[in-house]
Design a protein around this motif. Structure first.
Motif, PDB file in Angstrom:
ATOM      1  N   LEU A 146      25.091  50.048  48.323  1.00 11.91           N
ATOM      2  CA  LEU A 146      25.274  50.954  47.199  1.00 11.91           C
ATOM      3  C   LEU A 146      24.563  50.415  45.963  1.00 11.91           C
ATOM      4  O   LEU A 146      24.422  49.200  45.799  1.00 11.91           O
ATOM      5  N   PRO A 147      24.120  51.294  45.051  1.00 13.80           N
ATOM      6  CA  PRO A 147      23.341  50.828  43.899  1.00 13.80           C
ATOM      7  C   PRO A 147      24.179  50.151  42.819  1.00 13.80           C
ATOM      8  O   PRO A 147      23.654  49.333  42.053  1.00 13.80           O
ATOM      9  N   GLU A 148      25.465  50.481  42.735  1.00 12.00           N
ATOM     10  CA  GLU A 148      26.283  49.980  41.629  1.00 12.00           C
ATOM     11  C   GLU A 148      26.559  48.482  41.785  1.00 12.00           C
ATOM     12  O   GLU A 148      26.630  47.944  42.894  1.00 12.00           O
ATOM     13  N   ARG A 149      26.764  47.842  40.654  1.00 10.23           N
ATOM     14  CA  ARG A 149      27.242  46.461  40.611  1.00 10.23           C
ATOM     15  C   ARG A 149      28.624  46.447  39.968  1.00 10.23           C
ATOM     16  O   ARG A 149      28.882  47.211  39.042  1.00 10.23           O
ATOM     17  N   HIS A 150      29.494  45.583  40.466  1.00  8.47           N
ATOM     18  CA  HIS A 150      30.890  45.564  40.053  1.00  8.47           C
ATOM     19  C   HIS A 150      31.266  44.183  39.522  1.00  8.47           C
ATOM     20  O   HIS A 150      30.676  43.169  39.931  1.00  8.47           O
ATOM     21  N   PRO A 151      32.252  44.117  38.633  1.00  7.00           N
ATOM     22  CA  PRO A 151      32.695  42.801  38.143  1.00  7.00           C
ATOM     23  C   PRO A 151      33.154  41.921  39.301  1.00  7.00           C
ATOM     24  O   PRO A 151      33.779  42.380  40.252  1.00  7.00           O
ATOM     25  N   THR A 152      32.817  40.655  39.209  1.00 10.49           N
ATOM     26  CA  THR A 152      33.181  39.732  40.281  1.00 10.49           C
ATOM     27  C   THR A 152      34.694  39.532  40.349  1.00 10.49           C
ATOM     28  O   THR A 152      35.359  39.441  39.311  1.00 10.49           O
ATOM     29  N   PRO A 153      35.254  39.438  41.556  1.00  8.41           N
ATOM     30  CA  PRO A 153      36.669  39.079  41.686  1.00  8.41           C
ATOM     31  C   PRO A 153      36.904  37.574  41.611  1.00  8.41           C
ATOM     32  O   PRO A 153      38.058  37.135  41.623  1.00  8.41           O
ATOM     33  N   VAL A 154      35.817  36.782  41.535  1.00 14.24           N
ATOM     34  CA  VAL A 154      35.947  35.325  41.455  1.00 14.24           C
ATOM     35  C   VAL A 154      36.284  34.949  40.014  1.00 14.24           C
ATOM     36  O   VAL A 154      35.619  35.386  39.069  1.00 14.24           O
ATOM     37  N   ARG A 155      37.306  34.142  39.847  1.00 13.67           N
ATOM     38  CA  ARG A 155      37.698  33.668  38.515  1.00 13.67           C
ATOM     39  C   ARG A 155      37.267  32.212  38.396  1.00 13.67           C
ATOM     40  O   ARG A 155      37.871  31.316  38.985  1.00 13.67           O
ATOM     41  N   GLY A 156      36.179  32.013  37.649  1.00 10.48           N
ATOM     42  CA  GLY A 156      35.605  30.674  37.583  1.00 10.48           C
ATOM     43  C   GLY A 156      35.019  30.306  38.934  1.00 10.48           C
ATOM     44  O   GLY A 156      34.044  30.901  39.396  1.00 10.48           O
ATOM     45  N   ARG A 157      35.672  29.350  39.599  1.00 10.89           N
ATOM     46  CA  ARG A 157      35.245  28.953  40.948  1.00 10.89           C
ATOM     47  C   ARG A 157      36.175  29.477  42.036  1.00 10.89           C
ATOM     48  O   ARG A 157      35.902  29.282  43.219  1.00 10.89           O
ATOM     49  N   THR A 158      37.264  30.140  41.665  1.00  9.30           N
ATOM     50  CA  THR A 158      38.329  30.451  42.623  1.00  9.30           C
ATOM     51  C   THR A 158      38.430  31.938  42.920  1.00  9.30           C
ATOM     52  O   THR A 158      38.475  32.771  42.015  1.00  9.30           O
ATOM     53  N   LEU A 159      38.478  32.249  44.201  1.00 13.05           N
ATOM     54  CA  LEU A 159      38.775  33.593  44.659  1.00 13.05           C
ATOM     55  C   LEU A 159      40.090  33.552  45.421  1.00 13.05           C
ATOM     56  O   LEU A 159      40.204  32.867  46.450  1.00 13.05           O
ATOM     57  N   ARG A 160      41.093  34.247  44.898  1.00  9.98           N
ATOM     58  CA  ARG A 160      42.389  34.335  45.578  1.00  9.98           C
ATOM     59  C   ARG A 160      42.323  35.521  46.545  1.00  9.98           C
ATOM     60  O   ARG A 160      42.086  36.658  46.136  1.00  9.98           O
ATOM     61  N   LEU A 161      42.542  35.244  47.801  1.00  8.85           N
ATOM     62  CA  LEU A 161      42.323  36.250  48.826  1.00  8.85           C
ATOM     63  C   LEU A 161      43.484  37.234  48.905  1.00  8.85           C
ATOM     64  O   LEU A 161      44.649  36.848  48.847  1.00  8.85           O
ATOM     65  N   ASP A 162      43.126  38.487  49.050  1.00  6.45           N
ATOM     66  CA  ASP A 162      44.091  39.575  49.167  1.00  6.45           C
ATOM     67  C   ASP A 162      43.411  40.679  49.962  1.00  6.45           C
ATOM     68  O   ASP A 162      42.218  40.964  49.747  1.00  6.45           O
ATOM     69  N   GLY A 163      44.140  41.310  50.858  1.00  6.85           N
ATOM     70  CA  GLY A 163      43.555  42.370  51.660  1.00  6.85           C
ATOM     71  C   GLY A 163      42.970  43.496  50.838  1.00  6.85           C
ATOM     72  O   GLY A 163      42.019  44.164  51.273  1.00  6.85           O
ATOM     73  N   ALA A 164      43.502  43.719  49.632  1.00  6.32           N
ATOM     74  CA  ALA A 164      42.996  44.798  48.786  1.00  6.32           C
ATOM     75  C   ALA A 164      41.547  44.578  48.357  1.00  6.32           C
ATOM     76  O   ALA A 164      40.851  45.537  48.010  1.00  6.32           O
ATOM     77  N   LEU A 165      41.085  43.321  48.392  1.00  9.57           N
ATOM     78  CA  LEU A 165      39.687  43.038  48.054  1.00  9.57           C
ATOM     79  C   LEU A 165      38.730  43.808  48.943  1.00  9.57           C
ATOM     80  O   LEU A 165      37.607  44.131  48.544  1.00  9.57           O
TER      81      LEU A 165
END
Length: 295
Positions: A184-203
């Motif tokens: 897709l052409p759009e870019r979205h804000p990263t879900p990574v906070r600093g260096r950490t990505l907290r995993l969740d099925g909703a991602l």
């Protein structure tokens, strides 16, 4: 199905000659019944373990590749994962498998190539090397990706909560998404906070999360009470994370290349993110998994 087993020390691996696919990665004392499987075991939700993506990543529009005005049928993620590789070398701790172009591949992909995959186990680490060679005479355009699926929750964790991906460096750049495995052409804000990505099925409700402008060359996938997995790579430019709905797996995928942009029907050689090899040249990539005890 013919599998090759390698291993010494804390980690053992099994590789299928079909697709040169890693299909087991076990951690523990070799040969003991308590060794723990870390890789997804191709259950119904996703019938793969860790397929190799070549010469395309994702899909081409209409599942066809265009070269010099001619269209060629191209399956999702390419054809390498469906081909039987030749075992070039195998001993107790290493295995090398190879695939070359032939009449069948040229009906899908009109370019000569040589693809070599090498596996090695030492202690608690699995290292995988990939080499793409262009025997010529023209330029070889291609993409290459690694698509391993790991257990989520990890062994020892009670559920999916508490799992994190810790990147080597901060990852502030926007991320990309796909629709029907087309970019897709759009870019979205990263879900990574600093260096950490907290995993969740909703991602993953909207499919894969693609870090297009990747800073890191390693990450740690972990959860309290579970073995820690340090993934590292070189030669790749992007990283995708994906989990199918309601499935107990997480894919962490280093890529060089991107799916075809949705609506695009241009020349294959102009696809985004490819590498291009002149005749007689090679390109190498690497991927590793190191397993550490639970903390």
């Amino acid at each position: 199905m013919s599998r090759i087993r390698i291993g010494a020390g804390r980690v053992t691996a099994e590789i299928d000659e079909q697709g040169a696919e890693l299909c087991s990665l076990r951690y523990g004392t070799e040969g003991q019944p308590g060794a723990t499987e870390l890789l997804w075991q191709a259950e119904r939700a996703w019938p793969w373990h860790a397929p190799l993506l070549f010469p395309v990543i994702g899909r081409m529009n209409g599942d066809r590749l265009r070269h010099d005005g001619t269209y060629y049928a191209m399956p999702k993620h390419g054809f390498a994962r469906d081909r039987r590789f030749t075992v070039a070398r195998h001993d107790a701790t290493t295995a090398v498998l190879a695939l070359r172009d032939d009449a069948a591949s040229r009906r899908l992909f009109p370019f000569p190539f040589r693809l070599t995959v090498g596996y090695a186990v030492e202690g608690s680490r699995l290292t995988v090397s990939y080499s793409v060679h262009n025997p010529g005479p023209g330029t070889l355009p291609a993409s290459l990706g690694v698509h391993p699926g790991f257990r989520w929750p990890l062994p020892g964790a009670t559920d999916k909560r508490g799992h994190t991906v810790l990147f080597e460096r901060p990852e502030p750049a926007p991320v990309r998404r796909v629709e029907d495995v087309l970019l897709l052409p759009e870019r979205h804000p990263t879900p990574v906070r600093g260096r950490t990505l907290r995993l969740d099925g909703a991602l993953f409700t909207d499919g894969a999360v693609i870090l297009e402008a990747l800073n890191s060359s390693s990450l740690i996938y972990s959860a309290p009470g579970s073995p820690r997995m340090t993934l590292s790579w070189h030669g790749f430019q992007q990283l995708a994370l994906w989990s199918p709905p309601e499935a107990d797996l997480l894919c962490l995928e280093p890529w060089y290349g991107l799916p075809s942009p949705i609506g695009s029907d241009g020349e294959y050689a102009a696809s985004p993110g490819q590498f291009h090899l002149a005749a007689g040249r090679s390109r190498t990539f690497g991927f590793g998994v190191e397993v550490s005890p639970a903390r």
